[in-house]
Design a protein around this motif. Structure first.
Motif, PDB file in Angstrom:
ATOM      1  N   GLN A 223       0.875  -1.166   0.000  1.00 27.40           N
ATOM      2  CA  GLN A 223       0.000   0.000   0.000  1.00 27.40           C
ATOM      3  C   GLN A 223       0.919   1.225   0.000  1.00 27.40           C
ATOM      4  OE1 GLN A 223      -2.588  -0.402   3.549  1.00 27.40           O
ATOM      5  NE2 GLN A 223      -1.712  -2.437   3.607  1.00 27.40           N
ATOM      6  N   SER A 224       0.353   2.360  -0.335  1.00 25.28           N
ATOM      7  CA  SER A 224       1.230   3.535  -0.487  1.00 25.28           C
ATOM      8  C   SER A 224       1.847   3.963   0.845  1.00 25.28           C
ATOM      9  CB  SER A 224       0.447   4.694  -1.093  1.00 25.28           C
ATOM     10  OG  SER A 224      -0.551   5.136  -0.204  1.00 25.28           O
ATOM     11  N   VAL A 225       1.220   3.567   1.954  1.00 26.91           N
ATOM     12  CA  VAL A 225       1.774   3.968   3.248  1.00 26.91           C
ATOM     13  C   VAL A 225       2.596   2.870   3.908  1.00 26.91           C
ATOM     14  CG1 VAL A 225      -0.060   5.627   3.732  1.00 26.91           C
ATOM     15  CG2 VAL A 225      -0.308   3.252   4.480  1.00 26.91           C
ATOM     16  N   LEU A 226       2.555   1.666   3.341  1.00 24.26           N
ATOM     17  CA  LEU A 226       3.243   0.540   3.965  1.00 24.26           C
ATOM     18  C   LEU A 226       4.551   0.234   3.245  1.00 24.26           C
ATOM     19  CD1 LEU A 226       3.250  -1.697   6.095  1.00 24.26           C
ATOM     20  CD2 LEU A 226       2.051  -3.144   4.439  1.00 24.26           C
ATOM     21  N   VAL A 227       5.650   0.529   3.901  1.00 29.77           N
ATOM     22  CA  VAL A 227       6.962   0.343   3.288  1.00 29.77           C
ATOM     23  C   VAL A 227       7.624  -0.923   3.823  1.00 29.77           C
ATOM     24  CG1 VAL A 227       9.283   1.290   3.065  1.00 29.77           C
ATOM     25  CG2 VAL A 227       7.295   2.809   2.983  1.00 29.77           C
TER      26      VAL A 227
END
Lengths: 237, 237
Positions: B216-220
DNA sequence: CGTCCCGTTGAGGCGGTTCAAAGTGCGTGG
DNA sequence: CCACGCACTTTGAACCGCCTCAACGGGACG
């Protein structure tokens, strides 16, 4: 014990640039200590200390100017501050210096032993508070520089730089509208995050546009302070 | 009297990022004080304080994350720091805050009255020294950011940013290789001196090159920590 | 007089910005 | 539950500001 906690050098400001009406810079408790210490003189290009050196003193600049900078292994350099007479250099780095400090020309400094400073601070709360205030001001200045480098374009950066120098000259009782730049174009470039070519071109542009005068490359005359301030503050329009 | 001397807000680190082996962040004398104070909760986007507000407290982040930033009148913004749980926010600004502090999501903070802090510091030198150390560390961090923004390209900046976040997560006992970014792309952009588009493209590039993963865009997820560190440190080669 | 260092100027390329549009996730209300 | 709106993210294309590389100029010094 303090030694391990300090991580940063500080070329801060007893100066208090941007504090209103401040011409007697050194705060009381600190000022007493700063009167002590031994005087040393450095030639231009000579280092007062280098990154990694054991930090045993802080230095008050008395005559001349000091360039504080950090290096990256690949040769990139960040100039963090230029210290003028009255400024304090090397605070906040007890274990070892995290920056280098280099005289830009013949410079006289007064070295204050850190040991005595810290001993006093532990018993006399006022000095500790003064040190805190001093570093807080340095922090403020660094954030201002961060803003400049991060958000402004070349023209705005150079304008802001010139105005900052102008203010320092004024604080030191010199002419704020005509002053000598004690640092090279390379120093300015590494301070503002630009190349020397861009700095040079921007100076030329400011001269052509009649905002400044440059009879010699180191001698700046501010012609249109108003316009310069407008440039430094807002983007274009 | 202290009030007029402080000029900068501080979202510093009791945290002590980059101090070796430091997991018990709050230094003794300070820690006692920080146990006091009243708890407040803020929703995402809500401001804990704004530039210009009277500064009456410092805040310890307990849950959530805080974005510290400064604005220019024309709308340009510089994010100065992201405060994680355990971090202290608002130190060094007595008269009025010079930055704004905004919760990035629901955030619980503990407010410590500045008055009591300063009163104690004046009599007990140790606290003053601790405050000094704390601000010194914050100064160090700001200079590091200055270096990043001033000298590194987009890829290096984002790599350095991810590694810094990774270190913070590790310090807080979370997974340093897979973490949620508590800030928006816009926050990151204004922190690194880039546009959101460039930040986004750089993330994509890192994902395509298999240095990170972005389910997801926030999960790195950091896939190749080694390569990321190489990117952050040296220019290309 | 030649060398070195520093500053200036020019030409060309590139990285990041700008402008524009489509994609994605999520809360809200029908 | 789905439709819609909204905020955020991603992607694309074109532009431009600063960097890079190169050459030249001027002052200091041996």
């Amino acid at each position: 014990m303090l030694a391990t906690a300090f991580t940063a050098d500080t070329a801060y400001a007893v100066r208090g640039e941007d504090r209103p009406n401040n011409r007697a810079p050194a705060p009381d408790a600190l000022a007493q200590r700063l009167a002590d210490g031994t005087v040393r003189t450095f030639e231009g290009k000579e280092h007062i200390y280098r990154e990694g050196d054991v930090a045993a003193h802080v230095y008050v600049v008395e005559v001349g100017h000091v360039c504080i900078y950090k290096m990256l292994p690949d040769g990139r350099r960040q100039v963090i501050d230029f210290a003028y007479p009255g400024d304090l250099v090397g605070l906040g780095a007890m274990g070892e210096h995290k920056c280098s400090a280099q005289a830009t020309s013949r410079t006289r400094v007064r070295g204050i032993p850190l040991a005595s400073l810290h001993q006093i601070a532990r018993t006399d709360g006022r000095l500790g508070v003064k040190l805190y205030e001093a570093v807080s001001r340095e922090l403020q200045a660094t954030r201002e520089l961060l803003f400049t480098v991060s958000q402004r374009n070349a023209m705005e950066r150079v304008a802001a730089f010139l105005l900052a120098i102008s203010r320092r000259c004024e604080r030191n009782g010199e002419d704020p509208l005509e002053f000598v730049l004690p640092m090279t174009r390379s120093d300015i470039a590494d301070f503002l995050g630009l190349t020397i070519e861009t700095v040079s071109r921007t100076f030329t542009r400011l001269r052509v546009d009649r905002l400044i005068d440059l009879s010699q490359s180191v001698l700046v005359t501010i012609v249109d302070h108003e316009a310069l301030a407008r440039l430094a503050e807002s983007k274009g329009h």
